[in-house]
Design a protein around this motif. Structure first.
Motif, PDB file in Angstrom:
ATOM      1  N   GLU A   6       0.837  -1.206   0.000  1.00  0.00           N
ATOM      2  CA  GLU A   6       0.000   0.000   0.000  1.00  0.00           C
ATOM      3  C   GLU A   6       0.864   1.246   0.000  1.00  0.00           C
ATOM      4  OE1 GLU A   6      -2.424  -2.715   3.039  1.00  0.00           O
ATOM      5  OE2 GLU A   6      -0.325  -2.117   2.828  1.00  0.00           O
ATOM      6  N   SER A   7       0.296   2.331  -0.463  1.00  0.00           N
ATOM      7  CA  SER A   7       0.946   3.634  -0.396  1.00  0.00           C
ATOM      8  C   SER A   7      -0.137   4.701  -0.402  1.00  0.00           C
ATOM      9  CB  SER A   7       1.901   3.830  -1.576  1.00  0.00           C
ATOM     10  OG  SER A   7       1.196   3.780  -2.801  1.00  0.00           O
ATOM     11  N   CYS A  22      -2.731   0.329  -3.855  1.00  0.00           N
ATOM     12  CA  CYS A  22      -2.215  -0.969  -3.435  1.00  0.00           C
ATOM     13  C   CYS A  22      -1.919  -1.787  -4.678  1.00  0.00           C
ATOM     14  CB  CYS A  22      -3.218  -1.696  -2.556  1.00  0.00           C
ATOM     15  SG  CYS A  22      -2.732  -3.376  -2.106  1.00  0.00           S
ATOM     16  N   THR A 114      -1.332   0.892   5.841  1.00  0.00           N
ATOM     17  CA  THR A 114      -0.808   2.253   5.736  1.00  0.00           C
ATOM     18  C   THR A 114      -1.596   3.151   6.687  1.00  0.00           C
ATOM     19  OG1 THR A 114      -0.234   4.045   4.196  1.00  0.00           O
ATOM     20  CG2 THR A 114      -2.303   2.892   3.768  1.00  0.00           C
TER      21      THR A 114
END
Length: 120
Positions: A6-7, A22, A114
Motif C-alpha cells: 500500500e501507499s 495498493c 498504511t
C-alpha cells in the motif's frame, strides 16, 4: 508468493482528501475481489470498500459517500479515493485481494497497512 504493498497514507487535516494505492506482485494468475479495510486502535477491522472483478462496488457505512474504490486490472492495483476526511477516519488502512496463484489455488492476501491520520 504474493505481496501487496500500500501507499498514499499520511497526515491530513479534516476536510482533506487522500488517495490510497495498493499493488500486488508475485505469482499471480488473476485477481478476483479487491478491497480496503481499516482498523483503529482498540477496534475491529472493518470494510471500507470492495470491488469485484466486474467492477461492482460495495461500501461500508463508515465512508459511504465520501470514498470511491477503483481498480486497474492491467496493473494489479486497487485505489481508494477518500474525501471530506474526519478525525474518526484515523486508522490503519489495509488492502485485501483474493488472488489466484494457479488454476486450482486461490487465497486471501493482505497488505502491511498504511496509516491515515486526520487532524482536527
Amino acid at each position: 508468493q504474493v505481496q501487496l504493498v500500500e501507499s498514499g497514507g499520511g497526515l491530513v487535516q479534516a476536510g482533506g482528501s487522500l488517495r490510497l494505492s495498493c499493488v500486488a506482485s508475485g505469482s499471480i494468475v488473476g485477481i478476483f475481489a479487491m478491497g480496503w479495510y481499516r482498523q483503529a486502535p482498540g477496534k475491529q477491522r472493518d470494510l471500507v470498500a470492495s470491488i469485484s472483478t466486474g467492477g461492482i462496488t460495495t461500501y461500508g457505512e463508515s465512508m459511504k459517500g465520501r470514498s470511491t474504490i477503483s481498480r486497474n486490472n492491467a496493473k494489479n492495483t486497487v485505489y481508494l479515493q477518500m474525501n471530506s476526511l474526519k478525525p474518526e477516519d484515523t486508522a490503519v488502512y489495509y488492502c485485501n485481494m483474493y488472488v489466484s496463484i494457479s488454476p486450482f489455488r486461490s487465497g486471501d492476501y493482505w497488505g502491511q497497512g498504511t496509516q491515515v491520520t486526520v487532524s482536527s
